[in-house]
Design a protein around this motif. Sequence first.
Motif, PDB file in Angstrom:
ATOM      1  N   MET A 114       0.840  -1.204   0.000  1.00 56.71           N
ATOM      2  CA  MET A 114       0.000   0.000   0.000  1.00 56.71           C
ATOM      3  C   MET A 114       0.875   1.254   0.000  1.00 56.71           C
ATOM      4  N   TYR A 151      -6.608   4.630   2.322  1.00 56.11           N
ATOM      5  CA  TYR A 151      -7.685   3.972   3.074  1.00 56.11           C
ATOM      6  C   TYR A 151      -8.963   4.802   3.127  1.00 56.11           C
ATOM      7  N   ASN A 152      -8.911   6.029   2.647  1.00 58.69           N
ATOM      8  CA  ASN A 152     -10.137   6.817   2.496  1.00 58.69           C
ATOM      9  C   ASN A 152     -10.985   6.306   1.344  1.00 58.69           C
ATOM     10  N   GLU A 203     -10.496  -0.265   1.353  1.00 62.32           N
ATOM     11  CA  GLU A 203     -10.290  -0.908   2.651  1.00 62.32           C
ATOM     12  C   GLU A 203      -8.917  -1.543   2.761  1.00 62.32           C
ATOM     13  N   ASN A 204      -8.459  -2.152   1.673  1.00 61.51           N
ATOM     14  CA  ASN A 204      -7.166  -2.836   1.681  1.00 61.51           C
ATOM     15  C   ASN A 204      -6.712  -3.056   0.241  1.00 61.51           C
ATOM     16  N   LYS A 205      -5.570  -3.719   0.081  1.00 61.94           N
ATOM     17  CA  LYS A 205      -5.013  -3.943  -1.261  1.00 61.94           C
ATOM     18  C   LYS A 205      -5.914  -4.835  -2.093  1.00 61.94           C
TER      19      LYS A 205
END
Length: 201
Positions: free
Chosen positions: A32, A47-48, A51-53
């Motif tokens: 990330m 992350y705005n 949620e994740n990779k």
Amino acid sequence: MSQKKENKIQQDLILSKSSSLFWEKGYAETSMRDIANECGFRPANIYNFFENKESILFEILYEEMEDILTPIRNLADDKSIDPREGLKQVIANHIRMTLGEKRKSKLLFDSGLNNLSPKNRKKIIKQRDEYDRICITVIERGKKTGVFNCGNERLAVYCIASMIARSRIWYTPKGQFSVDDIIQFVYDFSLKGLGAEPLKK
């Protein structure tokens, strides 16, 4: 500029940069932080939007499949279109998408699925299955009207889609063949394989 539009621009930037990084470094090797650096963001900013990779990978795959599906969904029910014309629409749209700006993602179909959760993988497979159904419907329609002579519609669709997907590996915009050249060749090749005569101009 509205906040909604600005958010969309930033989200698209993340997807574009992530797609290139996944291609250049590999999905597992891309962090990330790598993505944030490419976008000129702090890692927390990513992350705005995601949620994740994995959610980034899913969105890349989902959008790519929608780009393939949206222009051809009408072929599932529109019996007025000559099956040969329908086949050409499928091939042309798929190749233009595959060899367009997003070709670096190189994640279409199975190659990215192993990195998705079962829930997200199921969604992408559902899109892939819809693509197969549309293409099979076009070929079956051609068989019923005597345009195509094909013993196994599903296998024909798999072979055509595989030809198109593999073109990402060897195609280059500066190469000998243009996108239009490739579309015409794959279409002519597929017609012969399906035992069909070309459409009369």
